[in-house]
Design an enzyme around this catalytic site. Structure first.
Site, PDB file in Angstrom:
ATOM      1  CD  GLU A 104      21.458-128.150 138.055  1.00 29.11           C
ATOM      2  OE1 GLU A 104      21.534-126.619 137.974  1.00 29.11           O
ATOM      3  OE2 GLU A 104      22.545-128.419 139.145  1.00 29.11           O
TER       4      GLU A 104
ATOM      5  CG  HIS B 140      28.698-122.707 143.805  1.00 27.09           C
ATOM      6  ND1 HIS B 140      27.579-123.157 143.272  1.00 27.09           N
ATOM      7  CD2 HIS B 140      29.028-121.197 142.945  1.00 27.09           C
ATOM      8  CE1 HIS B 140      27.400-122.503 142.053  1.00 27.09           C
ATOM      9  NE2 HIS B 140      28.457-122.126 142.344  1.00 27.09           N
TER      10      HIS B 140
ATOM     11  CE  LYS C 278      20.415-123.550 137.704  1.00 28.97           C
ATOM     12  NZ  LYS C 278      21.655-124.505 138.564  1.00 28.97           N
TER      13      LYS C 278
ATOM     14  NE  ARG D 254      -0.353-117.382 146.508  1.00 25.96           N
ATOM     15  CZ  ARG D 254      -1.634-117.068 146.887  1.00 25.96           C
ATOM     16  NH1 ARG D 254      -2.535-115.848 146.118  1.00 25.96           N
ATOM     17  NH2 ARG D 254      -1.736-116.782 147.676  1.00 25.96           N
TER      18      ARG D 254
ATOM     19  NE  ARG E 108      19.761-125.066 134.311  1.00 24.21           N
ATOM     20  CZ  ARG E 108      19.692-123.459 134.659  1.00 24.21           C
ATOM     21  NH1 ARG E 108      17.702-124.210 133.616  1.00 24.21           N
ATOM     22  NH2 ARG E 108      19.249-122.800 134.899  1.00 24.21           N
TER      23      ARG E 108
ATOM     24  CE  LYS F 225      22.086-121.665 131.552  1.00 24.97           C
ATOM     25  NZ  LYS F 225      22.437-120.542 132.915  1.00 24.97           N
TER      26      LYS F 225
ATOM     27  CG  ASN G 178      26.093-126.357 138.019  1.00 24.50           C
ATOM     28  OD1 ASN G 178      25.700-125.050 138.220  1.00 24.50           O
ATOM     29  ND2 ASN G 178      25.378-127.859 138.022  1.00 24.50           N
TER      30      ASN G 178
ATOM     31  CG  HIS H 259      29.526-117.259 139.865  1.00 24.54           C
ATOM     32  ND1 HIS H 259      29.828-118.051 140.678  1.00 24.54           N
ATOM     33  CD2 HIS H 259      29.667-117.862 138.058  1.00 24.54           C
ATOM     34  CE1 HIS H 259      29.142-119.231 140.182  1.00 24.54           C
ATOM     35  NE2 HIS H 259      29.010-118.641 138.481  1.00 24.54           N
TER      36      HIS H 259
HETATM   37  P1  NAD Z   1      27.777-108.791 138.987  1.00 20.62           P
HETATM   38  O1  NAD Z   1      26.898-108.734 138.890  1.00 20.62           O
HETATM   39  O2  NAD Z   1      28.036-108.097 140.807  1.00 20.62           O
HETATM   40  O3  NAD Z   1      28.178-107.804 138.036  1.00 20.62           O
HETATM   41  C1  NAD Z   1      29.812-107.355 138.155  1.00 20.62           C
HETATM   42  C2  NAD Z   1      30.295-105.983 138.167  1.00 20.62           C
HETATM   43  O4  NAD Z   1      30.243-105.457 136.634  1.00 20.62           O
HETATM   44  C3  NAD Z   1      29.789-105.279 139.326  1.00 20.62           C
HETATM   45  O5  NAD Z   1      30.678-104.360 140.456  1.00 20.62           O
HETATM   46  C4  NAD Z   1      28.874-104.557 138.539  1.00 20.62           C
HETATM   47  O6  NAD Z   1      28.089-103.552 139.136  1.00 20.62           O
HETATM   48  C5  NAD Z   1      29.398-104.107 137.262  1.00 20.62           C
HETATM   49  N1  NAD Z   1      28.563-104.200 136.092  1.00 20.62           N
HETATM   50  C6  NAD Z   1      27.505-104.413 135.696  1.00 20.62           C
HETATM   51  N2  NAD Z   1      27.391-104.588 134.186  1.00 20.62           N
HETATM   52  C7  NAD Z   1      28.249-103.285 134.293  1.00 20.62           C
HETATM   53  C8  NAD Z   1      28.661-102.367 133.169  1.00 20.62           C
HETATM   54  N3  NAD Z   1      28.181-102.770 131.804  1.00 20.62           N
HETATM   55  N4  NAD Z   1      30.169-101.840 132.932  1.00 20.62           N
HETATM   56  C9  NAD Z   1      31.109-101.479 134.175  1.00 20.62           C
HETATM   57  N5  NAD Z   1      30.483-102.674 135.324  1.00 20.62           N
HETATM   58  C10 NAD Z   1      29.257-103.380 135.238  1.00 20.62           C
HETATM   59  O7  NAD Z   1      28.207-110.202 138.633  1.00 20.62           O
HETATM   60  P2  NAD Z   1      28.454-111.532 137.774  1.00 20.62           P
HETATM   61  O8  NAD Z   1      29.612-111.740 136.639  1.00 20.62           O
HETATM   62  O9  NAD Z   1      27.827-110.514 136.409  1.00 20.62           O
HETATM   63  O10 NAD Z   1      27.497-112.636 137.979  1.00 20.62           O
HETATM   64  C11 NAD Z   1      28.142-113.120 138.712  1.00 20.62           C
HETATM   65  C12 NAD Z   1      26.713-113.604 140.218  1.00 20.62           C
HETATM   66  O11 NAD Z   1      25.688-114.368 138.762  1.00 20.62           O
HETATM   67  C13 NAD Z   1      26.865-114.695 140.838  1.00 20.62           C
HETATM   68  O12 NAD Z   1      26.218-114.214 141.832  1.00 20.62           O
HETATM   69  C14 NAD Z   1      26.276-116.017 140.440  1.00 20.62           C
HETATM   70  O13 NAD Z   1      25.910-116.806 141.195  1.00 20.62           O
HETATM   71  C15 NAD Z   1      25.359-115.609 139.025  1.00 20.62           C
HETATM   72  N6  NAD Z   1      25.486-116.837 138.766  1.00 20.62           N
HETATM   73  C16 NAD Z   1      23.367-116.934 138.299  1.00 20.62           C
HETATM   74  C17 NAD Z   1      23.254-117.855 137.104  1.00 20.62           C
HETATM   75  C18 NAD Z   1      22.725-118.544 136.436  1.00 20.62           C
HETATM   76  O14 NAD Z   1      22.021-119.043 135.833  1.00 20.62           O
HETATM   77  N7  NAD Z   1      21.351-117.737 137.172  1.00 20.62           N
HETATM   78  C19 NAD Z   1      24.421-118.181 136.251  1.00 20.62           C
HETATM   79  C20 NAD Z   1      25.951-117.686 136.801  1.00 20.62           C
HETATM   80  C21 NAD Z   1      25.566-117.294 137.385  1.00 20.62           C
HETATM   81  N1  GLY Z   2      24.722-121.446 135.698  1.00 23.59           N
HETATM   82  C1  GLY Z   2      24.157-122.790 135.532  1.00 23.59           C
HETATM   83  C2  GLY Z   2      23.355-123.326 135.056  1.00 23.59           C
HETATM   84  O1  GLY Z   2      22.244-122.649 134.627  1.00 23.59           O
HETATM   85  O2  GLY Z   2      22.396-124.796 134.869  1.00 23.59           O
END
Ligand code: NAD
Ligand code: GLY
Length: 362
Positions: free
Chosen positions: A241, A256, A140, A118, A245, A231, A249, A269
């Site tokens: 949201e 998406h 998120k 939990r 918030r 942020k 997006n 992304h």
């Molecule tokens: P990711 O986590 O896939 O990382 C991108 C690539 O970089 C991967 O291949 C990873 O292995 C590699 N990598 C990570 N750190 C590295 C480093 N220091 N050196 C070399 N390679 C490295 O992608 P991302 O762009 O970090 O994140 C995208 C994800 O985040 C999506 O799933 C998206 O939906 C999510 N997201 C979430 C929020 C939120 O508010 N929670 C906001 C934006 C995006």
């Molecule tokens: N990346 C969108 C949010 O955190 O709300």
């Protein structure tokens, strides 16, 4: 050291620091033990990040789960593996998960922490530019479902975020640009965030492009700080949201759908967000929401960073529209669009005519 405090008004305990520092991982546990009471830690990471940055977390009280790399692994099966590992190592309520990686790992490990017994503490250690400026902050957490992105998740804030800018040194240009897309997003929404001061992120990005691409750490730290502050100001006003918030997006309504229609395999992304920002600016121009002058200025900022401007696929417009309608941001079957209205300002609208929306899908 730069520290930004993220305050969530509903519960005082939900405030947490985002620490931004070059070389921070050398003393990661000094910070982690200050902010949690955990006896044991489970590091959730992937094979790429583990190879590069995992060693900083090896100690007697820590075990690792190393998942395969990629957005396609942000799913319920990998989530289950994290939970299996937590159970296997008998993680207790006061123990903690450390999310070491980009947004994929951060979102998935955070979600595991939110449901294990939990809810246990977790620490975000974002290693991509995108995760340092965006996904590690704000709580998120989610995994994808076959029927939609981030469909299974929660709002669950971390105890601490440790952003070591050294991790950006090992990012390739594609991943750097992926992060830059989310950063430019903040430049387009800055004035709508409700900050008491002006950050002038648009101008900062215009002036510092070369240094950003050179990975100048002073500039990167400033950039991360500005984005995290913006942020946190937004999340402080609307954690779950219910309204404001959604402006975070900007560009994401299209993004998406693009990610989903290409099975999360063609675009990162940030690339999808970049295409989505071009599309929403076009839409804003078509409905006269913005002046020609601002349209050109905004496009020229995106162009100057050489971000990807359009998808190479020819999408079926109706399928694209239906995909947008299946997004979780849809309310009463209406798609939310974050429309630019003037320089650095946006508004949320859900009454855009379908034909106009489709005109931007090429
Ligand atoms: P990711 O986590 O896939 O990382 C991108 C690539 O970089 C991967 O291949 C990873 O292995 C590699 N990598 C990570 N750190 C590295 C480093 N220091 N050196 C070399 N390679 C490295 O992608 P991302 O762009 O970090 O994140 C995208 C994800 O985040 C999506 O799933 C998206 O939906 C999510 N997201 C979430 C929020 C939120 O508010 N929670 C906001 C934006 C995006
Ligand atoms: N990346 C969108 C949010 O955190 O709300």
């Amino acid at each position: 050291m730069t520290e930004v405090s993220v305050k969530i008004p509903e519960q005082k305990a939900k405030s947490y620091p985002v620490i931004i520092l070059e070389g921070l991982l050398n003393s990661a546990y000094d910070y982690i033990t200050k902010y949690t009471k955990a006896n044991k830690f489970l590091v959730v990471t992937n094979d790429v990040v583990n190879e590069l940055w995992g060693e900083y977390f090896i100690n007697d009280n820590t075990q690792f789960i190393v998942l395969p790399d990629g957005e396609i692994y942000k799913n319920i099966h990998c989530l289950n593996q994290i939970l299996d590992k937590a159970l296997e190592m008998k993680l207790e309520r006061k123990d903690a998960i450390i999310a070491l990686g980009g947004g994929v790992i951060g979102d998935m490990a955070g979600f595991a922490a939110s449901i294990y017994q939990r809810g246990i503490d977790y620490i975000q250690v974002p290693t991509t530019l995108l995760s340092q400026v965006d996904s590690s902050v704000g709580g998120k957490v989610a995994v994808n479902h076959d029927l939609g992105k981030n469909m299974i998740g929660a709002f669950y804030q971390p105890k601490l975020v440790l952003a070591d800018t050294n991790t950006i040194n090992t990012l390739d240009e594609r991943q750097l640009k992926t992060g830059l897309a989310e950063i430019i997003k903040y430049a387009f929404i800055e004035k709508s965030c409700g900050a008491k001061r002006e950050y002038n992120l648009f101008e900062f990005l215009t002036k510092n492009r070369e240094n950003i691409y050179k990975k100048d750490h002073k500039v990167l730290k400033e950039l991360i700080k500005i984005c995290v502050e913006l942020k946190s100001i937004v999340v402080n006003q609307d954690e779950k949201e219910n309204g404001l918030r959604a402006i975070l997006n900007f560009g994401h309504t299209y993004a998406h759908a693009i990610e989903k229609l290409t099975d999360y395999e063609v675009y990162t992304h940030g690339e999808a967000v970049s295409i989505g920002m071009y599309m929403i600016l076009e839409l804003a121009k078509n409905i006269n929401a913005i002046s020609d002058e601002y349209y050109k200025k905004a496009i020229s900022l995106l162009d100057s960073y050489k971000l990807i401007s359009s998808a190479k696929e020819k999408f079926n417009p109706d399928e694209f529209y239906e995909t947008m309608k299946s997004d979780k941001k849809v309310k009463d079957s209406k798609i939310n669009f974050i429309i630019p209205t003037e320089e650095k300002m946006v508004e949320i609208r859900n009454n855009i005519d379908k034909n106009i929306v489709l005109s931007g899908i090429k």
